[in-house]
Design a protein around this motif. Structure first.
Motif, PDB file in Angstrom:
ATOM      1  N   LEU A   1      -5.290   1.666  -5.153  1.00  0.00           N
ATOM      2  CA  LEU A   1      -4.642   0.455  -4.657  1.00  0.00           C
ATOM      3  C   LEU A   1      -5.433  -0.808  -4.969  1.00  0.00           C
ATOM      4  N   GLN A   2      -6.741  -0.686  -5.072  1.00  0.00           N
ATOM      5  CA  GLN A   2      -7.599  -1.863  -5.139  1.00  0.00           C
ATOM      6  C   GLN A   2      -7.219  -2.862  -6.238  1.00  0.00           C
TER       7      GLN A   2
ATOM      8  N   LEU B   1      -4.173  -4.735  -4.993  1.00  0.00           N
ATOM      9  CA  LEU B   1      -4.419  -5.547  -3.801  1.00  0.00           C
ATOM     10  C   LEU B   1      -5.263  -6.775  -4.121  1.00  0.00           C
ATOM     11  N   GLU B   2      -6.152  -6.660  -5.112  1.00  0.00           N
ATOM     12  CA  GLU B   2      -6.990  -7.806  -5.460  1.00  0.00           C
ATOM     13  C   GLU B   2      -6.198  -8.949  -6.071  1.00  0.00           C
TER      14      GLU B   2
ATOM     15  N   HIS C   1      -8.671  -0.147   6.917  1.00  0.00           N
ATOM     16  CA  HIS C   1      -8.444   0.789   5.826  1.00  0.00           C
ATOM     17  C   HIS C   1      -8.587   0.166   4.444  1.00  0.00           C
ATOM     18  N   LEU C   2      -8.215  -1.100   4.316  1.00  0.00           N
ATOM     19  CA  LEU C   2      -8.175  -1.708   2.989  1.00  0.00           C
ATOM     20  C   LEU C   2      -9.100  -2.901   2.838  1.00  0.00           C
TER      21      LEU C   2
ATOM     22  N   MET D   1      -4.455   6.651   3.263  1.00  0.00           N
ATOM     23  CA  MET D   1      -4.649   5.280   2.826  1.00  0.00           C
ATOM     24  C   MET D   1      -6.087   5.060   2.357  1.00  0.00           C
ATOM     25  N   VAL D   2      -7.039   5.653   3.081  1.00  0.00           N
ATOM     26  CA  VAL D   2      -8.436   5.533   2.680  1.00  0.00           C
ATOM     27  C   VAL D   2      -8.664   6.199   1.326  1.00  0.00           C
TER      28      VAL D   2
ATOM     29  N   ARG E   1      -2.157 -12.673   2.535  1.00  0.00           N
ATOM     30  CA  ARG E   1      -1.701 -11.495   3.253  1.00  0.00           C
ATOM     31  C   ARG E   1      -1.152 -11.895   4.618  1.00  0.00           C
TER      32      ARG E   1
ATOM     33  N   LEU F   1      -4.822  -2.893   8.383  1.00  0.00           N
ATOM     34  CA  LEU F   1      -5.201  -3.442   7.079  1.00  0.00           C
ATOM     35  C   LEU F   1      -6.709  -3.614   6.975  1.00  0.00           C
TER      36      LEU F   1
ATOM     37  N   TYR G   1      -7.387   4.215  -1.686  1.00  0.00           N
ATOM     38  CA  TYR G   1      -7.875   2.845  -1.890  1.00  0.00           C
ATOM     39  C   TYR G   1      -8.306   2.553  -3.330  1.00  0.00           C
TER      40      TYR G   1
ATOM     41  N   ALA H   1       0.813  -1.213   0.000  1.00  0.00           N
ATOM     42  CA  ALA H   1       0.000   0.000   0.000  1.00  0.00           C
ATOM     43  C   ALA H   1       0.849   1.267   0.000  1.00  0.00           C
TER      44      ALA H   1
END
Length: 398
Positions: free
Chosen positions: A134-135, A138-139, A158-159, A127-128, A144, A155, A131, A97
């Motif tokens: 980042l999504q 991260l997907e 926020h994510l 971070m919010v 993790r 984590l 997102y 992130a």
């Protein structure tokens, strides 16, 4: 197994994440795996075998500190080439992130990706806000890991998603067998950390020092780390200043020897800590630990059983606890005994096995998905999202 590890922070600037990546890579190599580490570094920097530079890092305010990160078109090209050529069975990115190499690697990689989250920041608006960007990366992550319950909570809040908690690792025996240095013994308190980074808490400790010296006038404070020493001593009386010894930057061997020499190790950190690797190193070396009662520190110290805690940021409470411990050798011995057993939880033999188990789970899962796709008769050249390779061959097939 072929493993690619991505370090987000500059290799030549000491920090917990860099040490974790370095030691994880060394442990995996000892276990017979092929490991390559990608990290920000100046092109002329001397890197250990198996480490590859992704280019120079730049200082960026991040999580209450200043992190040296690497992000841009040149970095993206180097990440893509490293992932493509590495042909990794699994890619392990740290801090995906953060605006650095881990995020870039997630964007370009295919196949099993394991991500470790180190940051603890319960109120990160950035971070919010980030997102949506980042999504997509991260997907793509298969599994993790969070280094602490506090990092896992950050984590989740926020994510989204969840993580298995696997702590940072330490070579416990390396610290346990360190020989004390006589000049660092005899009524000494130790502090290791960046001197001019407020959240490391050295000002809290120096505010406590005058009262400590009133009760134990022979005490010395040994400080190891980079920063402005004159600024750190500002406002202290001469009699207090002369009891502070700055050691500058020290290597791993001297760090272990320092921790094995002091009567008390103090961690006065004021926030932003998701784990507390220095506490584990101190316990491993046999140093009784006194730390601020940050959530992460309390967990590392087994709720105060393996080291004592004081209210975070409270210099008076720190002074009172230090005075009591310096005057009570039996209590310090009891802390050492408890810590010597507790610290084995963080040894690389334990931590490394848990991380390898995650690698094996995601690679086996990817192989099963690929086998099912083959059995179903998928004849095109594009493998499913779970293809067993995280880098080179998978990238070429796609």
């Amino acid at each position: 197994m072929s493993i690619g590890i991505v370090c987000p922070y500059a290799w030549d600037v000491p920090g917990g994440v860099q040490f974790h990546v370095r030691d994880l890579a060394a442990h995996l190599r000892r276990r017979g795996h092929r490991v390559s580490v990608l990290t920000p570094a100046d092109d002329e920097a001397e890197l250990p075998p198996g480490a590859v530079s992704a280019g120079r890092a730049v200082p960026v305010p991040y999580n209450g500190s200043v992190a040296r990160l690497n992000f841009g078109f040149l970095s993206a090209a180097r990440v893509r080439r490293w992932v493509h050529d590495g042909d990794f069975d699994v890619l392990h990115v740290h801090e995906p992130a953060a605006p650095s190499l881990g995020l870039l690697a997630c964007w370009v990689a295919r196949g099993p990706i394991v991500a470790t989250f180190h940051t603890s920041n319960p109120r990160s608006r950035a971070m919010v806000a980030a997102y949506p960007l980042l999504q997509p990366a991260l997907e793509k992550i298969s599994a993790r890991i969070a280094v602490s319950e506090y990092a896992r909570r950050t984590l989740v809040e926020h994510l989204g998603g969840d993580a298995v908690v696997i702590p940072n690792g330490v070579d416990v025996d390396f610290f346990a067998r360190a020989e004390p240095r006589p000049e660092w013994q005899g009524g000494t308190i130790g502090f290791i950390g960046r001197i001019d980074e407020p959240r490391k808490g050295l000002p809290v400790l120096t505010r406590a020092l005058p009262r400590i010296l009133e009760e134990h006038p022979g005490t010395r404070l040994l400080v190891a780390g980079r920063g402005d020493t004159e600024e750190a001593l500002k406002g202290l009386e001469p009699r207090v200043r002369e009891r502070v010894v700055f050691l500058g930057m020290i290597d791993d061997e001297d760090k272990a020897r320092l921790l094995s020499s002091v009567d008390l190790y103090v961690a006065p950190n004021t926030g932003g800590e998701s784990f507390g690797i220095i506490l584990v190193e101190a316990m491993s070396a046999g140093a009784p630990v006194l730390a601020g009662d940050l959530d992460a520190f309390a967990r590392v110290l087994d709720g105060g059983a393996a080291g004592e805690l004081f209210p975070t940021g409270d210099a008076e409470a720190l002074a009172g606890a230090a005075i009591r411990l310096l005057g009570d050798p039996e209590r310090r011995a009891a802390l050492r005994e408890r810590a010597s057993r507790h610290v084995r939880r963080f040894d690389w033999e334990t931590v490394g096995a848990e991380i390898l188990a995650v690698y094996e789970t995601v690679t086996e899962g990817a192989a099963a998905v690929a086998a099912e796709a083959a059995a179903a008769g998928e004849g095109d050249d594009a493998p499913p999202a779970g293809t067993p390779r995280a880098g080179g061959r998978a990238g070429r097939r796609r």
